[in-house]
Design a protein around this motif. Structure first.
Motif, PDB file in Angstrom:
ATOM      1  N   LYS A  86      -3.867  -5.713  -1.276  1.00 44.82           N
ATOM      2  CA  LYS A  86      -2.816  -6.344  -2.079  1.00 44.82           C
ATOM      3  C   LYS A  86      -3.230  -7.740  -2.524  1.00 44.82           C
ATOM      4  O   LYS A  86      -2.814  -8.211  -3.585  1.00 44.82           O
ATOM      5  N   THR A  88       7.150   0.578   4.109  1.00 45.06           N
ATOM      6  CA  THR A  88       6.764  -0.762   4.557  1.00 45.06           C
ATOM      7  C   THR A  88       5.632  -1.320   3.705  1.00 45.06           C
ATOM      8  O   THR A  88       5.652  -2.493   3.294  1.00 45.06           O
ATOM      9  N   LEU A 105       6.909  -2.368   0.194  1.00 40.77           N
ATOM     10  CA  LEU A 105       7.700  -3.604   0.231  1.00 40.77           C
ATOM     11  C   LEU A 105       6.830  -4.818   0.527  1.00 40.77           C
ATOM     12  O   LEU A 105       7.018  -5.892  -0.069  1.00 40.77           O
ATOM     13  N   ASP A 106       5.869  -4.670   1.443  1.00 38.67           N
ATOM     14  CA  ASP A 106       4.958  -5.781   1.740  1.00 38.67           C
ATOM     15  C   ASP A 106       4.125  -6.141   0.510  1.00 38.67           C
ATOM     16  O   ASP A 106       3.911  -7.333   0.216  1.00 38.67           O
ATOM     17  N   THR A 107       3.665  -5.124  -0.200  1.00 42.53           N
ATOM     18  CA  THR A 107       2.873  -5.364  -1.412  1.00 42.53           C
ATOM     19  C   THR A 107       3.719  -6.027  -2.483  1.00 42.53           C
ATOM     20  O   THR A 107       3.278  -6.971  -3.147  1.00 42.53           O
ATOM     21  N   LYS A 108       4.935  -5.536  -2.641  1.00 41.65           N
ATOM     22  CA  LYS A 108       5.837  -6.130  -3.629  1.00 41.65           C
ATOM     23  C   LYS A 108       6.064  -7.609  -3.338  1.00 41.65           C
ATOM     24  O   LYS A 108       5.949  -8.458  -4.235  1.00 41.65           O
ATOM     25  N   ASN A 109       6.363  -7.940  -2.092  1.00 38.55           N
ATOM     26  CA  ASN A 109       6.643  -9.328  -1.733  1.00 38.55           C
ATOM     27  C   ASN A 109       5.421 -10.214  -1.940  1.00 38.55           C
ATOM     28  O   ASN A 109       5.538 -11.352  -2.424  1.00 38.55           O
ATOM     29  N   TYR A 110       4.251  -9.686  -1.599  1.00 36.43           N
ATOM     30  CA  TYR A 110       3.033 -10.488  -1.747  1.00 36.43           C
ATOM     31  C   TYR A 110       2.732 -10.752  -3.218  1.00 36.43           C
ATOM     32  O   TYR A 110       2.414 -11.887  -3.612  1.00 36.43           O
ATOM     33  N   LEU A 142       4.800 -10.702  -5.758  1.00 32.01           N
ATOM     34  CA  LEU A 142       5.808 -11.594  -6.331  1.00 32.01           C
ATOM     35  C   LEU A 142       5.529 -13.052  -5.971  1.00 32.01           C
ATOM     36  O   LEU A 142       5.817 -13.966  -6.744  1.00 32.01           O
ATOM     37  N   GLN A 143       4.955 -13.288  -4.808  1.00 33.85           N
ATOM     38  CA  GLN A 143       4.627 -14.643  -4.378  1.00 33.85           C
ATOM     39  C   GLN A 143       3.416 -15.214  -5.108  1.00 33.85           C
ATOM     40  O   GLN A 143       3.285 -16.428  -5.244  1.00 33.85           O
ATOM     41  N   TYR A 194       6.531  -8.369 -10.578  1.00 34.90           N
ATOM     42  CA  TYR A 194       6.107  -7.102  -9.978  1.00 34.90           C
ATOM     43  C   TYR A 194       6.976  -6.008 -10.567  1.00 34.90           C
ATOM     44  O   TYR A 194       8.194  -6.160 -10.686  1.00 34.90           O
ATOM     45  N   GLN A 252      14.789  -0.614  -5.974  1.00 29.55           N
ATOM     46  CA  GLN A 252      15.492  -0.509  -4.705  1.00 29.55           C
ATOM     47  C   GLN A 252      16.987  -0.276  -4.951  1.00 29.55           C
ATOM     48  O   GLN A 252      17.644  -1.018  -5.672  1.00 29.55           O
TER      49      GLN A 252
END
Length: 302
Positions: free
Chosen positions: A242, A279, A282-287, A289-290, A295, A300
């Motif tokens: 990611k 999981t 969601l972890d990839t999405k959050n990373y 987006l940061q 993204y 959801q």
């Protein structure tokens, strides 16, 4: 074909054209030197306007061959073609134009007999290190467009439902970093294009592949963005990917998740637990987006 010095006119969005527009365009372009009419499609393509247009071509210009091409025979079998290329056709089309192509005749539903050229067996265009497309001014590209691009052909997996012709690939079959970079630069400086949809069957099949293209993107003086097919279970087994997807600005993800019911997924060769896959997404999405501007992925639901 443009790379071989041929004068090729490419027309997009034919299902949206009227017959009158199609006829006007064809009559303004056809010359005594015209070699063929072509129609290609990724999947099944059939609309009344396409049927009418190509029936008219066959009647009006009987001496100019119609060549169709797709990954599967039944994608375009309703078109009254003289040749049908099945598979990646870069080399097959050259043999057809030289009159040396191997083929088998087959009767189409229209009653027309076509010559089927099996490109995968007789003229394989895999692997390909150079996958650039030479766009020209008459292609009318606009900066807002998202172009399709390949970085490799074939899939490392063998899902039981899949009929794709290149499966279980084990070796490095990616396009070169130089070819990738030159393609991005040419499209940006000629047309202002910086958005791409990568058509690889699985873009994140190898970490080294993502790293190679991410390194190229970081060298550019503009910021392209990419989208394409991402295998979600690989995001779980290789969480470091990611970071490189974010460096590349590959932030539009299409996940092939047939089911979150584990027995059903396992039946087609995808046995990872749904919880791990969710999981990882969601972890990839959050990373991403940061570290990037946006993204795009599964929505959801509350």
């Amino acid at each position: 074909l443009r790379a071989y010095g041929m004068d090729i006119e490419v027309i997009d969005f034919i299902p949206s054209w009227s017959f009158e527009e199609f006829e006007e365009l064809v009559r303004s372009r056809v010359k005594s030197s015209t070699k063929f009419f072509g129609l290609s499609s990724i999947g099944f393509l059939y609309t009344p306007i396409i049927q009418k247009c190509f029936a008219w071509l066959k009647f009006t210009y009987p001496d100019i061959p119609i060549i169709t091409g797709s990954a599967q025979f039944y994608a375009l079998h309703i078109i009254p073609s003289d040749y049908m290329v099945v598979g990646f056709g870069e080399f097959a089309i050259l043999e057809i134009l030289k009159g040396t192509a191997k083929y088998k005749t087959q009767l189409l539903p229209s009653g027309h007999v076509t010559k089927v050229v099996n490109a995968m067996e007789d003229y394989p265009a895999f692997p390909m290190r150079n996958l650039s497309i030479d766009y020209q001014k008459r292609d009318f590209l606009m900066p807002v467009e998202s172009l399709t691009m390949e970085t490799s052909r074939g899939c490392i997996f063998k899902c039981s439902f899949c009929t794709f012709s290149i499966l279980g690939v084990k070796t490095d079959h990616t396009r070169s970093a130089v070819d990738f970079k030159e393609n991005l630069l040419r499209n940006y400086y000629n047309f202002g294009i910086h958005r791409y949809s990568i058509t690889d069957e699985t873009f994140n099949d190898h970490t080294d592949k993502i790293v190679k293209y991410a390194d190229v993107v970081e060298q550019l003086n503009f910021k392209p963005s990419f989208g394409g097919y991402i295998r979600a279970d690989l995001l779980y087994t290789r969480p470091q990917d990611k970071e490189h997807l974010a460096r590349m600005n590959f932030n539009a993800h299409h996940y092939g998740i047939e089911s979150f019911h584990r027995p059903s997924a396992a039946a087609i060769g995808k046995g990872m637990s749904p919880e791990k896959i969710q999981t990882a997404i969601l972890d990839t999405k959050n990373y991403i987006l940061q570290h990037t501007e946006f993204y795009k992925g599964p929505k959801q639901e509350k």
